[in-house]
Write a protein that holds these residues in place. Structure first.
Motif, PDB file in Angstrom:
ATOM      1  N   ARG A  21      20.408 -16.375  17.778  1.00 42.91           N
ATOM      2  CA  ARG A  21      19.447 -17.043  16.683  1.00 42.91           C
ATOM      3  C   ARG A  21      19.979 -18.399  16.135  1.00 42.91           C
ATOM      4  N   SER A  22      21.556 -18.423  15.855  1.00 48.46           N
ATOM      5  CA  SER A  22      22.017 -19.679  15.556  1.00 48.46           C
ATOM      6  C   SER A  22      21.902 -20.569  16.585  1.00 48.46           C
ATOM      7  N   MET A  23      21.895 -20.147  17.947  1.00 49.45           N
ATOM      8  CA  MET A  23      21.735 -21.018  19.055  1.00 49.45           C
ATOM      9  C   MET A  23      20.379 -21.785  18.823  1.00 49.45           C
ATOM     10  N   LYS A  24      19.425 -20.973  18.649  1.00 56.38           N
ATOM     11  CA  LYS A  24      17.909 -21.561  18.657  1.00 56.38           C
ATOM     12  C   LYS A  24      17.775 -22.565  17.429  1.00 56.38           C
ATOM     13  N   ASN A  25      18.448 -22.111  16.227  1.00 56.16           N
ATOM     14  CA  ASN A  25      18.470 -22.735  15.217  1.00 56.16           C
ATOM     15  C   ASN A  25      18.962 -24.301  15.362  1.00 56.16           C
ATOM     16  N   PHE A  26      20.008 -24.649  16.191  1.00 59.20           N
ATOM     17  CA  PHE A  26      20.536 -25.776  16.477  1.00 59.20           C
ATOM     18  C   PHE A  26      20.277 -26.556  17.602  1.00 59.20           C
ATOM     19  N   GLY A  27      19.342 -25.841  18.558  1.00 60.66           N
ATOM     20  CA  GLY A  27      18.922 -26.670  19.545  1.00 60.66           C
ATOM     21  C   GLY A  27      19.671 -26.152  20.941  1.00 60.66           C
ATOM     22  N   PHE A  28      20.363 -25.012  20.903  1.00 58.53           N
ATOM     23  CA  PHE A  28      21.080 -24.709  22.205  1.00 58.53           C
ATOM     24  C   PHE A  28      20.378 -23.591  22.942  1.00 58.53           C
ATOM     25  N   LYS A  29      20.494 -23.432  24.188  1.00 55.18           N
ATOM     26  CA  LYS A  29      19.752 -22.525  24.820  1.00 55.18           C
ATOM     27  C   LYS A  29      20.565 -21.617  25.868  1.00 55.18           C
ATOM     28  N   GLU A  30      21.727 -22.125  26.266  1.00 54.73           N
ATOM     29  CA  GLU A  30      22.260 -21.725  27.560  1.00 54.73           C
ATOM     30  C   GLU A  30      23.413 -20.376  27.039  1.00 54.73           C
ATOM     31  N   LEU A  31      23.196 -19.243  27.285  1.00 53.39           N
ATOM     32  CA  LEU A  31      23.920 -18.149  26.828  1.00 53.39           C
ATOM     33  C   LEU A  31      24.624 -17.428  27.978  1.00 53.39           C
ATOM     34  N   TYR A  32      25.964 -17.461  28.200  1.00 51.85           N
ATOM     35  CA  TYR A  32      26.714 -16.408  29.122  1.00 51.85           C
ATOM     36  C   TYR A  32      27.413 -15.530  28.371  1.00 51.85           C
ATOM     37  N   ILE A  33      27.172 -14.128  28.883  1.00 48.01           N
ATOM     38  CA  ILE A  33      27.915 -13.178  28.261  1.00 48.01           C
ATOM     39  C   ILE A  33      28.991 -12.387  29.259  1.00 48.01           C
ATOM     40  N   VAL A  34      30.325 -12.090  29.058  1.00 52.53           N
ATOM     41  CA  VAL A  34      31.171 -11.538  29.757  1.00 52.53           C
ATOM     42  C   VAL A  34      31.170 -10.085  29.130  1.00 52.53           C
ATOM     43  N   LEU A  35      30.411  -9.339  29.968  1.00 57.50           N
ATOM     44  CA  LEU A  35      30.154  -7.819  29.702  1.00 57.50           C
ATOM     45  C   LEU A  35      29.930  -7.063  30.695  1.00 57.50           C
ATOM     46  N   LYS A  36      30.541  -5.805  30.611  1.00 67.41           N
ATOM     47  CA  LYS A  36      30.294  -4.927  31.602  1.00 67.41           C
ATOM     48  C   LYS A  36      29.484  -3.582  31.377  1.00 67.41           C
ATOM     49  N   ARG A  37      28.760  -3.768  30.210  1.00 69.54           N
ATOM     50  CA  ARG A  37      27.690  -2.889  29.751  1.00 69.54           C
ATOM     51  C   ARG A  37      26.490  -3.401  29.595  1.00 69.54           C
ATOM     52  N   ARG A  38      25.669  -2.483  29.215  1.00 69.28           N
ATOM     53  CA  ARG A  38      24.173  -3.295  28.876  1.00 69.28           C
ATOM     54  C   ARG A  38      24.176  -3.431  27.251  1.00 69.28           C
ATOM     55  N   LEU A  39      23.399  -4.266  26.970  1.00 69.60           N
ATOM     56  CA  LEU A  39      23.125  -4.427  25.423  1.00 69.60           C
ATOM     57  C   LEU A  39      22.068  -3.507  25.034  1.00 69.60           C
ATOM     58  N   GLY A  40      22.286  -3.076  23.811  1.00 66.66           N
ATOM     59  CA  GLY A  40      21.160  -2.469  22.988  1.00 66.66           C
ATOM     60  C   GLY A  40      20.079  -3.114  22.367  1.00 66.66           C
ATOM     61  N   ILE A  41      19.477  -2.365  21.685  1.00 64.78           N
ATOM     62  CA  ILE A  41      18.096  -3.026  21.168  1.00 64.78           C
ATOM     63  C   ILE A  41      18.306  -3.765  19.983  1.00 64.78           C
ATOM     64  N   ASP A  42      19.760  -3.617  19.565  1.00 62.18           N
ATOM     65  CA  ASP A  42      20.089  -4.558  18.182  1.00 62.18           C
ATOM     66  C   ASP A  42      20.082  -6.018  18.629  1.00 62.18           C
ATOM     67  N   ALA A  43      20.438  -6.393  19.864  1.00 63.87           N
ATOM     68  CA  ALA A  43      20.714  -7.770  20.418  1.00 63.87           C
ATOM     69  C   ALA A  43      19.297  -8.345  20.039  1.00 63.87           C
ATOM     70  N   ILE A  44      18.134  -7.617  20.495  1.00 62.69           N
ATOM     71  CA  ILE A  44      16.876  -8.449  20.705  1.00 62.69           C
ATOM     72  C   ILE A  44      16.371  -8.458  19.149  1.00 62.69           C
TER      73      ILE A  44
END
Length: 235
Positions: A21-44
């Protein structure tokens, strides 16, 4: 300069959503996540109208994969270092605005909510930045730290002239010439490693241009060649 936000092993999915949300607020779009599990619904859910950034995020299993194609790596920390903890010596976050004058790609790393970035991860960075906060509680929540950082960067997007940043290869060549010169001067072991680390950080904080890198390479190449001549004349 193109900005990539890298979250290193985030614990709470809502922080991933708030980061997007912060990225979109300020015009940034490229997100990388170092993670070995799946994200849950809270992320969306917490991303709200920035759910597309979460959906388009690149997931990698280790930090090296997240930064292998960037020109600059910036680490962030709420726990800054002293003269004896060099990996955590940090500049205030607004100093990063200078990076936006460059052409290239910069990755900004944000660490875990509980422990942040480890020293070994900060040692990979060209520069480390911090958000000056109250000494009573200087560590910000992950998504808040992202928001403050991107706000500071957004203030410099339309300022300054553009010039090509020195690439990671050019900076590595400078360090190679410096290392050769130091070895010829008799510097070895810990003192050599520490000197090279400090010089690498200085180069990172200065955001040198490609032309400046070329000039520095020439200077240190001449120093190295002169030391080689002196060594050969004494043998």
């Amino acid at each position: 300069m193109s900005i990539r936000v890298v979250l290193v092993e985030p614990i709470y999915d809502f922080n991933v959503g708030m980061t997007a949300r912060s990225m979109k607020n300020f015009g940034f779009k490229e997100l990388y996540i170092v993670l070995k599990r799946r994200l849950g619904i809270d992320a969306i859910r917490f991303a709200a109208h920035a759910s597309d950034i979460v959906e388009n995020a690149v997931f990698v299993s280790d930090l090296e994969d997240a930064v292998k194609d960037v020109d600059y790596i910036v680490g962030t920390t709420g726990v800054t270092g002293t003269d004896y903890n060099i990996p955590r010596i940090a500049v205030p976050i607004w100093e990063l605005r200078r990076a936006l004058r460059l052409k290239g790609k910069i990755a900004i790393l944000f660490g875990r909510e509980d422990t942040g970035l480890r020293n070994v991860e900060l040692e990979m960075c060209d520069v480390v930045a911090t958000i000056p906060a109250s000494s009573e509680y200087p560590v910000l929540n992950l998504s808040h730290a992202v928001a403050v950082t991107l706000y500071e960067l957004s203030k410099g997007i339309h300022r300054g002239f553009k010039y090509r940043a020195a690439t990671s290869m050019e900076r590595r060549l400078i360090l190679n010439f410096i290392e050769e010169a130091l070895r010829l001067a008799g510097v070895r072991g810990y003192k050599l490693d520490n000197s090279l680390f400090v010089i690498r950080r200085i180069l990172g904080r200065s955001f040198i241009s490609g032309r400046e890198a070329y000039t520095l390479m020439g200077c240190f190449r001449r120093i190295r060649n002169k030391l080689l001549q002196c060594e050969s004349s004494t043998t």
